[in-house]
Design a protein around this motif. Structure first.
Motif, mmCIF file in Angstrom:
data_model
loop_
_atom_site.group_PDB
_atom_site.id
_atom_site.type_symbol
_atom_site.label_atom_id
_atom_site.label_comp_id
_atom_site.label_asym_id
_atom_site.label_seq_id
_atom_site.Cartn_x
_atom_site.Cartn_y
_atom_site.Cartn_z
ATOM 1 N N LYS A 1 0.826 -1.205 0.000
ATOM 2 C CA LYS A 1 0.000 0.000 0.000
ATOM 3 C C LYS A 1 0.863 1.258 0.000
ATOM 4 C CE LYS A 1 -3.872 -2.082 2.545
ATOM 5 N NZ LYS A 1 -4.700 -1.973 3.784
ATOM 6 N N THR A 2 2.113 1.102 0.462
ATOM 7 C CA THR A 2 3.044 2.209 0.576
ATOM 8 C C THR A 2 4.443 1.735 0.213
ATOM 9 O OG1 THR A 2 1.737 3.169 2.389
ATOM 10 C CG2 THR A 2 3.987 3.975 2.134
ATOM 11 N N VAL A 3 5.202 2.566 -0.497
ATOM 12 C CA VAL A 3 6.575 2.224 -0.859
ATOM 13 C C VAL A 3 7.486 3.435 -0.671
ATOM 14 C CG1 VAL A 3 5.930 0.453 -2.544
ATOM 15 C CG2 VAL A 3 6.228 2.824 -3.294
ATOM 16 N N VAL A 4 8.775 3.159 -0.491
ATOM 17 C CA VAL A 4 9.809 4.193 -0.539
ATOM 18 C C VAL A 4 10.372 4.200 -1.957
ATOM 19 C CG1 VAL A 4 12.061 4.925 0.327
ATOM 20 C CG2 VAL A 4 10.388 3.922 1.901
ATOM 21 N N VAL A 5 10.433 5.375 -2.574
ATOM 22 C CA VAL A 5 10.787 5.433 -3.991
ATOM 23 C C VAL A 5 12.181 6.013 -4.239
ATOM 24 C CG1 VAL A 5 10.105 6.373 -6.241
ATOM 25 C CG2 VAL A 5 8.369 5.655 -4.623
ATOM 26 N N TRP A 6 12.581 6.951 -3.430
ATOM 27 C CA TRP A 6 13.870 7.611 -3.681
ATOM 28 C C TRP A 6 14.433 8.110 -2.370
ATOM 29 C CZ3 TRP A 6 15.250 12.725 -2.694
ATOM 30 C CH2 TRP A 6 16.482 13.149 -3.229
ATOM 31 N N GLN A 7 15.760 8.063 -2.240
ATOM 32 C CA GLN A 7 16.457 8.643 -1.096
ATOM 33 C C GLN A 7 17.675 9.396 -1.614
ATOM 34 O OE1 GLN A 7 17.252 5.824 2.089
ATOM 35 N NE2 GLN A 7 15.397 4.669 1.620
ATOM 36 N N ALA B 1 -9.083 9.327 -4.637
ATOM 37 C CA ALA B 1 -8.232 8.134 -4.738
ATOM 38 C C ALA B 1 -7.009 8.378 -5.613
ATOM 39 C CB ALA B 1 -9.037 6.961 -5.277
ATOM 40 N N MET B 2 -6.077 9.123 -5.068
ATOM 41 C CA MET B 2 -4.790 9.327 -5.719
ATOM 42 C C MET B 2 -3.689 8.829 -4.784
ATOM 43 S SD MET B 2 -5.159 13.230 -7.191
ATOM 44 C CE MET B 2 -3.827 13.101 -8.394
ATOM 45 N N ALA B 3 -2.616 8.306 -5.368
ATOM 46 C CA ALA B 3 -1.448 7.994 -4.556
ATOM 47 C C ALA B 3 -0.872 9.306 -4.022
ATOM 48 C CB ALA B 3 -0.412 7.258 -5.394
ATOM 49 N N GLY C 1 -3.850 8.023 -10.459
ATOM 50 C CA GLY C 1 -2.987 9.180 -10.573
ATOM 51 C C GLY C 1 -2.195 9.357 -9.292
ATOM 52 N N ILE C 2 -1.376 10.405 -9.254
ATOM 53 C CA ILE C 2 -0.525 10.630 -8.090
ATOM 54 C C ILE C 2 -0.452 12.112 -7.760
ATOM 55 C CG2 ILE C 2 1.540 10.667 -9.564
ATOM 56 C CD1 ILE C 2 3.082 9.466 -7.138
ATOM 57 N N ARG C 3 -0.425 12.391 -6.485
ATOM 58 C CA ARG C 3 -0.233 13.747 -5.996
ATOM 59 C C ARG C 3 1.193 13.862 -5.470
ATOM 60 N NH1 ARG C 3 -2.468 16.096 -0.324
ATOM 61 N NH2 ARG C 3 -1.894 18.286 -0.590
ATOM 62 N N VAL D 1 5.555 6.964 -0.861
ATOM 63 C CA VAL D 1 4.303 7.063 -1.620
ATOM 64 C C VAL D 1 3.284 6.091 -1.037
ATOM 65 C CG1 VAL D 1 3.204 6.925 -3.885
ATOM 66 C CG2 VAL D 1 5.580 7.683 -3.694
ATOM 67 N N SER D 2 2.153 6.621 -0.597
ATOM 68 C CA SER D 2 1.096 5.819 0.021
ATOM 69 C C SER D 2 -0.156 5.818 -0.854
ATOM 70 C CB SER D 2 0.763 6.365 1.408
ATOM 71 O OG SER D 2 0.299 7.707 1.314
ATOM 72 N N GLY D 3 -1.170 5.064 -0.425
ATOM 73 C CA GLY D 3 -2.447 5.033 -1.138
ATOM 74 C C GLY D 3 -2.427 4.249 -2.426
ATOM 75 N N LEU D 4 -1.509 3.288 -2.554
ATOM 76 C CA LEU D 4 -1.357 2.558 -3.811
ATOM 77 C C LEU D 4 -2.504 1.604 -4.097
ATOM 78 C CD1 LEU D 4 2.469 1.776 -3.724
ATOM 79 C CD2 LEU D 4 1.275 3.649 -4.871
ATOM 80 N N LYS D 5 -3.332 1.327 -3.098
ATOM 81 C CA LYS D 5 -4.498 0.461 -3.305
ATOM 82 C C LYS D 5 -5.783 1.284 -3.309
ATOM 83 C CE LYS D 5 -2.129 -3.378 -3.356
ATOM 84 N NZ LYS D 5 -1.970 -4.155 -4.619
#
Length: 269
Positions: A30-36, A64-66, A143-145, A50-54
């Motif tokens: 449901k949530t991932v780390v994308v960049w550091q 309903a946006m990530a 989509g994504i915010r 990034v959360s809200g993937l489901k």
């Protein structure tokens, strides 16, 4: 890195194949780390969660946006706000805590960014590449915010460009960093320039010309210019408890990805 809408290069079947090739932990996340990496402001360690993937985002305005949050990796958001260390992710944004102690920013750091900070610190979130995040969003039709917390311009342009090369749904983004000498103007491709009483339209146009799209915070709608419109998402216009128009449906706050007029919103809406 070319930004191409997913429907221009991949069929739904191809997207499904790419999604099934992902590790199981990413398909279930449901949530991932994308960049550091490092903040362009002062070199502090920052990252993107990034959360809200489901489709499980609880954001009333976006729907309903990530939700992509830019956070300090070593400092809790509440501490960062109180000590001023949030400059690493928010820069000189006037919505941060002022010398008077007043903070205008709408983000509830305890229940959103704070929770993300604690979880990433405990390594509870899997790590995804920008491409893998794009595949997840494409498969889920989401989509994504960018910038649920923190400023998207703190992250290299290439990270967001890779995500958006997969996403055909609506995206939204806002940046206050357009006056900084290190600011990458390519962020305007997907992000609105944030405007307020300090960072004005006049300053923006003096620095970057008249064609950069912006998102202006206002006290009322009495002074709209010919190239501005009210934010379509009205908190008082609801059906079955939800806003009739959510950001997930609208998508006007996506920089140069659309040629719509500039957006004006009243504080708190």
């Amino acid at each position: 890195m070319k930004q191409v809408a997913i429907q221009e290069r991949l069929t739904p079947k191809q997207v499904a194949v790419a999604y099934q090739a992902l590790p199981k932990e990413l398909r279930q996340a449901k949530t991932v780390v994308v960049w550091q990496g490092k903040s362009p402001v002062n070199g502090d360690r920052i990252g993107v969660v990034v959360s809200g993937l489901k489709g499980n985002s609880a954001n009333d305005k976006t729907g309903a946006m990530a939700q992509a949050s830019i956070i300090l990796l070593d400092v809790h958001p509440n501490e960062a706000i109180n000590t001023g260390q949030d400059v690493a992710i928010c820069g000189g944004c006037p919505l941060r805590k002022q010398e008077t102690g007043k903070r205008i920013c709408y983000v509830n750091v305890l229940f959103t960014s704070g929770a993300k900070f604690r979880a990433q610190l405990a390594s509870k979130y899997p790590i995804a590449t920008p491409e893998q995040l794009g595949i997840i969003l494409a498969y889920n039709g989401m989509g994504i915010r960018f910038g649920d917390y923190g400023d998207p311009a703190m992250v290299p342009y290439e990270v967001w460009a890779e995500v958006l090369s997969w996403v055909s749904e609506k995206s939204t983004s806002y940046t206050h960093q357009w006056q900084e000498p290190w600011f990458d103007t390519r962020h305007f491709e997907y992000s609105m320039a944030s405007i307020d009483d300090i960072n004005t339209v006049e300053k923006l146009q003096e620095l970057h010309g008249n064609n950069v799209r912006y998102y202006r915070l206002a006290n009322d709608y009495n002074d709209l210019s010919n190239n501005e419109i009210k934010c379509p998402s009205d908190p008082n216009n609801r059906k079955h408890g939800k806003r009739v128009i959510e950001c997930a449906d609208c998508g006007l706050c996506s920089g140069e990805k659309t040629t719509a007029k500039n957006i004006v919103i009243i504080e708190g809406n």
